[in-house]
Scaffold this motif. Structure first.
Motif, PDB file in Angstrom:
ATOM      1  N   GLY A  58       0.793  -1.222   0.000  1.00 27.17           N
ATOM      2  CA  GLY A  58       0.000   0.000   0.000  1.00 27.17           C
ATOM      3  C   GLY A  58       0.825   1.271   0.000  1.00 27.17           C
ATOM      4  O   GLY A  58       0.625   2.157  -0.845  1.00 27.17           O
ATOM      5  N   GLU A  59       1.752   1.374   0.939  1.00 24.66           N
ATOM      6  CA  GLU A  59       2.517   2.619   1.079  1.00 24.66           C
ATOM      7  C   GLU A  59       3.366   2.927  -0.153  1.00 24.66           C
ATOM      8  O   GLU A  59       3.274   4.043  -0.702  1.00 24.66           O
ATOM      9  CB  GLU A  59       3.385   2.551   2.339  1.00 24.66           C
ATOM     10  N   PRO A  60       4.182   1.983  -0.642  1.00 30.22           N
ATOM     11  CA  PRO A  60       4.962   2.306  -1.849  1.00 30.22           C
ATOM     12  C   PRO A  60       4.091   2.510  -3.087  1.00 30.22           C
ATOM     13  O   PRO A  60       4.435   3.302  -3.967  1.00 30.22           O
ATOM     14  CB  PRO A  60       5.879   1.088  -2.013  1.00 30.22           C
ATOM     15  N   LEU A  61       2.939   1.803  -3.158  1.00 26.75           N
ATOM     16  CA  LEU A  61       2.070   1.960  -4.319  1.00 26.75           C
ATOM     17  C   LEU A  61       1.465   3.355  -4.371  1.00 26.75           C
ATOM     18  O   LEU A  61       1.414   3.979  -5.443  1.00 26.75           O
ATOM     19  CB  LEU A  61       0.960   0.904  -4.268  1.00 26.75           C
ATOM     20  N   LEU A  62       1.012   3.860  -3.232  1.00 26.04           N
ATOM     21  CA  LEU A  62       0.439   5.206  -3.203  1.00 26.04           C
ATOM     22  C   LEU A  62       1.477   6.252  -3.574  1.00 26.04           C
ATOM     23  O   LEU A  62       1.183   7.210  -4.298  1.00 26.04           O
ATOM     24  CB  LEU A  62      -0.146   5.504  -1.819  1.00 26.04           C
ATOM     25  N   LEU A 105       2.086   6.070  -7.421  1.00 20.91           N
ATOM     26  CA  LEU A 105       0.994   6.619  -8.222  1.00 20.91           C
ATOM     27  C   LEU A 105       0.687   8.076  -7.898  1.00 20.91           C
ATOM     28  O   LEU A 105      -0.047   8.732  -8.643  1.00 20.91           O
ATOM     29  CB  LEU A 105      -0.272   5.776  -8.015  1.00 20.91           C
ATOM     30  N   GLY A 106       1.239   8.560  -6.804  1.00 23.51           N
ATOM     31  CA  GLY A 106       0.958   9.932  -6.403  1.00 23.51           C
ATOM     32  C   GLY A 106      -0.470  10.124  -5.933  1.00 23.51           C
ATOM     33  O   GLY A 106      -1.045  11.204  -6.099  1.00 23.51           O
ATOM     34  N   ILE A 107      -1.058   9.082  -5.330  1.00 26.40           N
ATOM     35  CA  ILE A 107      -2.440   9.118  -4.856  1.00 26.40           C
ATOM     36  C   ILE A 107      -2.434   9.108  -3.336  1.00 26.40           C
ATOM     37  O   ILE A 107      -1.734   8.304  -2.716  1.00 26.40           O
ATOM     38  CB  ILE A 107      -3.248   7.916  -5.375  1.00 26.40           C
ATOM     39  N   SER A 108      -3.226   9.984  -2.753  1.00 27.21           N
ATOM     40  CA  SER A 108      -3.340  10.014  -1.298  1.00 27.21           C
ATOM     41  C   SER A 108      -4.591   9.257  -0.861  1.00 27.21           C
ATOM     42  O   SER A 108      -5.528   9.057  -1.637  1.00 27.21           O
ATOM     43  CB  SER A 108      -3.423  11.462  -0.796  1.00 27.21           C
TER      44      SER A 108
END
Length: 221
Positions: free
Chosen positions: A59-63, A66-69
């Motif tokens: 989750g953390e590296p994926l966000l 993608l630059g999604i909060s």
């Protein structure tokens, strides 16, 4: 009560609220047979398990990639939920209109043409999985729990908690199929409208929280 896995499960359970979720599922599962509801329940449990496990492990590296909060995910969930719930609240949803046709048919004693129920696969992801069952806040809980894990053993325990939560969601959807077959026509229509009001209120909360967090994050930057 201080184990991270138990805390994660209780947090997800409280956020999900099975009783409220069961009511929101009623208008969704009404057109489907017992077997179709069972398959939907299994599919929902699988989707939820994948969603929460992904939040825990990537989750953390994926966000960041993608630059999604999580605030953006929460606001998007509010928009999607409002899209599905406002027709219910206004009595214009497909399930509500179908019930009104059946009621008119009972009064006139004439057969009315009915539209076939949508393919269960078409509702499994939206709105059944997202945003009725999981959303940005669920993902944020998973990311936060993962950040607090200090070892692979902790991560495995959190994963077991995620699987238990997924089982709860599938069981809730399964029970909603039994409940909707045991309520009267007028009761079903009333529950549709009440569920629409409650879900619209939840959608407003999600939108407000999501946009507030987005603005706050921007100001902090």
């Amino acid at each position: 009560m201080s184990h991270p896995a138990l805390i994660l499960f209780l947090a997800l359970f409280g956020l999900y609220s099975p009783v409220a979720a069961l009511a929101s599922y009623l208008p969704i599962v009404r057109p489907y047979s017992h077997g179709q509801v069972n398959r939907l329940a299994l599919g929902l449990a699988f989707n939820v398990a994948v969603f929460v496990l992904a939040a825990l492990w990537v989750g953390e590296p994926l966000l960041k990639l993608l630059g999604i909060s999580t605030a953006a995910l929460t606001a998007t969930g509010g928009i999607a939920l409002a899209y599905a719930s406002i027709p219910l609240m206004r009595g214009k949803a497909g399930a509500v209109e179908e019930l009104e046709k059946l009621q008119e048919q009972d009064k006139k004693g004439a057969a009315l043409p009915t539209e076939p129920a949508p393919d269960p696969k078409s509702i499994l992801y939206t709105p059944l999985t997202f945003p009725l069952t999981v959303g940005g806040t669920t993902f944020a809980f998973g990311v936060a729990a993962s950040a607090s894990a200090t070892s692979a053993q902790d991560k495995i325990a959190l994963s077991i908690a995620a699987l238990c939560f997924a089982a709860v969601t599938g069981l809730t959807l399964y029970l909603s199929g039994h409940v909707q077959r045991r309520i009267s026509l007028k009761g079903a229509m009333l529950l549709d409208r009440v569920a629409g009001i409650l879900l619209t209120a939840i959608a407003v909360i999600l939108l407000a929280n999501g946009f507030t967090d987005l603005v706050t994050d921007r100001l902090n930057q």
